[in-house]
Motif scaffolding. Structure first.
Motif, mmCIF file in Angstrom:
data_model
loop_
_atom_site.group_PDB
_atom_site.id
_atom_site.type_symbol
_atom_site.label_atom_id
_atom_site.label_comp_id
_atom_site.label_asym_id
_atom_site.label_seq_id
_atom_site.Cartn_x
_atom_site.Cartn_y
_atom_site.Cartn_z
ATOM 1 N N LEU A 155 0.825 -1.209 0.000
ATOM 2 C CA LEU A 155 0.000 0.000 0.000
ATOM 3 C C LEU A 155 0.860 1.260 0.000
ATOM 4 O O LEU A 155 0.499 2.263 -0.634
ATOM 5 N N VAL A 211 0.777 4.265 -2.817
ATOM 6 C CA VAL A 211 0.577 5.687 -2.503
ATOM 7 C C VAL A 211 1.596 6.549 -3.245
ATOM 8 O O VAL A 211 1.255 7.569 -3.854
ATOM 9 N N THR A 235 -2.378 5.846 5.504
ATOM 10 C CA THR A 235 -2.361 4.410 5.231
ATOM 11 C C THR A 235 -1.915 3.618 6.444
ATOM 12 O O THR A 235 -2.542 2.618 6.830
ATOM 13 N N TRP A 261 -9.570 3.962 2.438
ATOM 14 C CA TRP A 261 -8.307 3.984 1.700
ATOM 15 C C TRP A 261 -8.553 3.861 0.199
ATOM 16 O O TRP A 261 -7.914 4.555 -0.608
#
Length: 285
Positions: A113, A117, A134, A265
């Motif tokens: 993740l 990003v 996150t 998210w």
């Protein structure tokens, strides 16, 4: 000094995410224990009982990592994110007890993740803020999944950080952030009380209100309905699958926080694209 290509920044973000994921495992495991011990001490003080002299559970930062079963300190090699678990084949080097799959999963999620990003926003302050969001969402979801608690120590700083970022503004302007936080909190708060008045039961925890309020502060009120719908869809799919596989009893409550975190998210990363795709699919465009 030449600028680094985006691929290098993505790789660095992945490595940083793995390292942070190792720390998030510590937060997920130790923060609820510290909270419970603190609550017990406060309760004894309120009830005017003799003070509990038992030592507090290990802290989050100072105490080194150790095996939860045999308490043996872990070596540097054992602490390598993801690869340490693989090298040990999922078992403690000293007592041979099986190590929870949570450890590599949290580290893997954090690494992947984090890379996404930076891929989305590039090397920027926006990406740094996205990384913080996150990591906090991963920790909050992990704690809620394990204990059905969403600690104020995570949700409230996330809320206030979203408010502060709105002063720049980075994601949502100040009026939008304030309205988003208020609507996010009040919407689930209202659902909670309606459900409780009708059934006499609590359908969700207060931490869910604060988590949605934090997401509203980060992304504004426009994101709230999609986040609620997405979280409900994800929850229905996951809950239905677990019940179908008989890994979760119908009577046992399921935490809603991980689904709010996941939906928040996803919308943070791809909200406009999802909305555009939905409008195209339904012919509203």
């Amino acid at each position: 000094m030449p600028e680094l290509p985006l691929s290098v920044w993505i790789a660095l973000a992945a490595v940083l995410g793995l390292l942070v994921g190792s720390f998030l495992n510590v937060v997920i495991l130790r923060l609820p224990e510290r909270m419970a011990a603190s609550w017990r001490r406060e309760a004894r003080e309120v009830l005017e009982m003799q003070a509990d002299d038992a030592p507090l559970p290990p802290g989050i930062v100072r105490e080194p990592s150790h095996c939860p079963h045999c308490k043996h300190p872990l070596s540097a090699a054992d602490n390598i994110p993801l690869f340490g678990w693989l090298l040990l084949r999922g078992r403690c080097r000293y007592c041979k007890v099986k190590i929870s799959i949570q450890y590599p999963l949290v580290e893997l999620f954090s690494g992947v993740l984090s890379a996404l990003v930076v891929w989305k926003f590039g090397p920027s302050w926006v990406a740094l803020a996205g990384l913080v969001l996150t990591w906090v969402l991963i920790a909050a979801a992990g704690i809620d999944f394990r204990t059905q608690l969403l600690p104020d120590q995570l949700t409230l700083p996330l809320l206030w950080l979203g408010m502060l970022l709105s002063l720049i503004p980075m994601f949502a302007g100040a009026p939008s952030a304030i309205i988003g936080a208020a609507i996010g909190y009040l919407s689930l708060w209202s659902v909670y009380w309606v459900f409780k008045l009708l059934t006499g039961k609590e359908g969700m925890g207060h931490g869910d209100f604060k988590l949605l309020a934090a997401l509203g502060a980060w992304m504004g009120p426009v994101a709230l309905l999609p986040v609620i719908l997405l979280s409900s869809l994800i929850g229905a799919l996951v809950g239905g699958s677990l019940i179908a596989l008989r890994k979760h009893e119908r009577e046992i409550p399921m935490p809603f926080g991980p689904f709010i975190a996941a939906a928040g998210w996803v919308w943070f990363m791809a909200g406009p694209q999802l909305l555009q795709g939905y409008m195209h699919f339904t012919g509203l465009r």
